[in-house]
Design a protein around this motif. Structure first.
Motif, short mmCIF file in Angstrom:
data_model
loop_
_atom_site.label_atom_id
_atom_site.label_comp_id
_atom_site.label_asym_id
_atom_site.label_seq_id
_atom_site.Cartn_x
_atom_site.Cartn_y
_atom_site.Cartn_z
N PRO A 3 0.81 -1.22 0.00
CA PRO A 3 0.00 0.00 0.00
C PRO A 3 0.85 1.28 0.00
O PRO A 3 0.33 2.35 0.29
N PHE A 4 2.14 1.16 -0.30
CA PHE A 4 3.04 2.31 -0.31
C PHE A 4 3.75 2.37 -1.66
O PHE A 4 4.01 1.35 -2.27
N SER A 5 4.14 3.57 -2.05
CA SER A 5 4.99 3.70 -3.23
C SER A 5 6.43 3.42 -2.81
O SER A 5 6.76 3.46 -1.61
N ASP A 6 7.26 3.14 -3.78
CA ASP A 6 8.68 2.90 -3.48
C ASP A 6 9.30 4.12 -2.80
O ASP A 6 10.09 3.99 -1.87
N GLU A 7 8.90 5.31 -3.24
CA GLU A 7 9.45 6.54 -2.65
C GLU A 7 8.98 6.71 -1.20
O GLU A 7 9.74 7.15 -0.34
N GLU A 8 7.73 6.32 -0.91
CA GLU A 8 7.22 6.41 0.46
C GLU A 8 7.93 5.44 1.38
O GLU A 8 8.02 5.67 2.59
N LEU A 9 8.45 4.36 0.85
CA LEU A 9 9.17 3.37 1.65
C LEU A 9 10.59 3.80 2.01
O LEU A 9 11.16 3.31 2.98
N ARG A 10 11.18 4.69 1.22
CA ARG A 10 12.59 5.03 1.39
C ARG A 10 12.94 5.44 2.82
O ARG A 10 13.84 4.87 3.43
N ILE A 34 20.67 0.48 -1.77
CA ILE A 34 20.94 0.79 -3.17
C ILE A 34 19.69 1.35 -3.84
O ILE A 34 19.75 2.31 -4.59
N GLY A 35 18.53 0.78 -3.55
CA GLY A 35 17.29 1.27 -4.13
C GLY A 35 16.11 0.43 -3.70
O GLY A 35 16.25 -0.61 -3.06
N ILE A 36 14.92 0.90 -4.08
CA ILE A 36 13.68 0.19 -3.79
C ILE A 36 12.86 0.18 -5.07
O ILE A 36 12.70 1.21 -5.73
N ALA A 37 12.36 -0.99 -5.44
CA ALA A 37 11.53 -1.12 -6.64
C ALA A 37 10.50 -2.22 -6.43
O ALA A 37 10.85 -3.35 -6.08
N SER A 38 9.25 -1.88 -6.61
CA SER A 38 8.13 -2.84 -6.51
C SER A 38 8.14 -3.63 -5.21
O SER A 38 7.92 -4.84 -5.20
N GLY A 39 8.41 -2.95 -4.12
CA GLY A 39 8.39 -3.60 -2.81
C GLY A 39 9.61 -4.42 -2.50
O GLY A 39 9.66 -5.10 -1.48
N LYS A 40 10.61 -4.38 -3.36
CA LYS A 40 11.87 -5.08 -3.09
C LYS A 40 12.91 -4.05 -2.69
O LYS A 40 13.07 -3.02 -3.35
N VAL A 41 13.59 -4.34 -1.59
CA VAL A 41 14.62 -3.45 -1.07
C VAL A 41 15.98 -4.02 -1.47
O VAL A 41 16.32 -5.14 -1.09
N TYR A 42 16.71 -3.26 -2.26
CA TYR A 42 18.01 -3.69 -2.77
C TYR A 42 19.11 -3.08 -1.90
O TYR A 42 19.17 -1.86 -1.76
N ILE A 63 17.74 -8.43 8.57
CA ILE A 63 17.25 -7.21 7.93
C ILE A 63 15.85 -7.38 7.36
O ILE A 63 14.96 -6.58 7.65
N GLU A 64 15.63 -8.43 6.55
CA GLU A 64 14.30 -8.60 5.95
C GLU A 64 13.23 -8.82 7.02
O GLU A 64 12.13 -8.28 6.93
N ARG A 65 13.56 -9.58 8.02
CA ARG A 65 12.60 -9.83 9.11
C ARG A 65 12.19 -8.52 9.78
O ARG A 65 11.01 -8.29 10.04
N ALA A 66 13.16 -7.64 10.04
CA ALA A 66 12.85 -6.34 10.65
C ALA A 66 11.95 -5.51 9.73
O ALA A 66 10.99 -4.88 10.19
N LEU A 67 12.22 -5.53 8.42
CA LEU A 67 11.40 -4.79 7.47
C LEU A 67 9.97 -5.34 7.44
O LEU A 67 9.01 -4.58 7.41
N LYS A 68 9.85 -6.66 7.45
CA LYS A 68 8.53 -7.29 7.42
C LYS A 68 7.73 -6.99 8.69
O LYS A 68 6.53 -6.71 8.62
N ILE A 69 8.37 -7.03 9.83
CA ILE A 69 7.68 -6.79 11.10
C ILE A 69 7.27 -5.32 11.22
O ILE A 69 6.15 -5.01 11.59
N GLU A 70 8.19 -4.42 10.88
CA GLU A 70 7.93 -3.01 11.12
C GLU A 70 7.19 -2.29 9.99
O GLU A 70 6.55 -1.27 10.24
N ASP A 74 5.00 -8.25 3.06
CA ASP A 74 5.33 -8.61 1.68
C ASP A 74 6.63 -8.00 1.17
O ASP A 74 7.00 -8.22 0.02
N ILE A 75 7.32 -7.23 1.99
CA ILE A 75 8.59 -6.64 1.56
C ILE A 75 9.64 -7.74 1.42
O ILE A 75 9.71 -8.65 2.24
N GLU A 76 10.44 -7.63 0.38
CA GLU A 76 11.54 -8.57 0.16
C GLU A 76 12.86 -7.81 0.14
O GLU A 76 12.90 -6.63 -0.20
N ILE A 77 13.93 -8.50 0.45
CA ILE A 77 15.25 -7.89 0.38
C ILE A 77 16.07 -8.64 -0.66
O ILE A 77 15.95 -9.85 -0.83
#
Length: 91
Positions: A3-10, A34-42, A63-70, A74-77
């Motif tokens: 429910p967020f844009s890549d820019e809102e996730l930054r 490095i960047g964020i695209a389509s819910g994937k955090v690079y 790292i991915e677990r912290a992103l998913k919890i907080e 559906d966020i991936e790393i």
């Protein structure tokens, strides 16, 4: 679908990375967004984390677990290998 844009996730992603950095630094490591695209955090692992045999565990269960919890379950790393920073969107 997130429910967020890549820019809102930054900013939230950077905040969470700042929270996990001290743990990485204890072993001489670091992480760079490095960047964020389509819910994937690079990210790129740096320092002692670069090439460490536990780097996959650090990425997925740290790292991915912290992103998913907080942020959202559906966020991936994705790890961006050194030298591939310019091609991160194609990984």
């Amino acid at each position: 679908m997130l429910p967020f844009s890549d820019e809102e996730l930054r900013h939230p992603v950077e905040h969470i990375l700042d929270k996990v950095r001290p743990q990485l630094a204890l072993d001489g490591g670091d992480v760079t967004l490095i960047g964020i695209a389509s819910g994937k955090v690079y990210v790129r692992l740096d320092g002692a984390c670069k090439g460490c045999s536990s780097s996959t565990t650090t990425l997925k269960y740290g790292i991915e677990r912290a992103l998913k919890i907080e942020l959202h379950p559906d966020i991936e790393i994705v790890n961006v290998p050194h030298g591939m920073e310019q091609q991160w969107r194609s990984l």
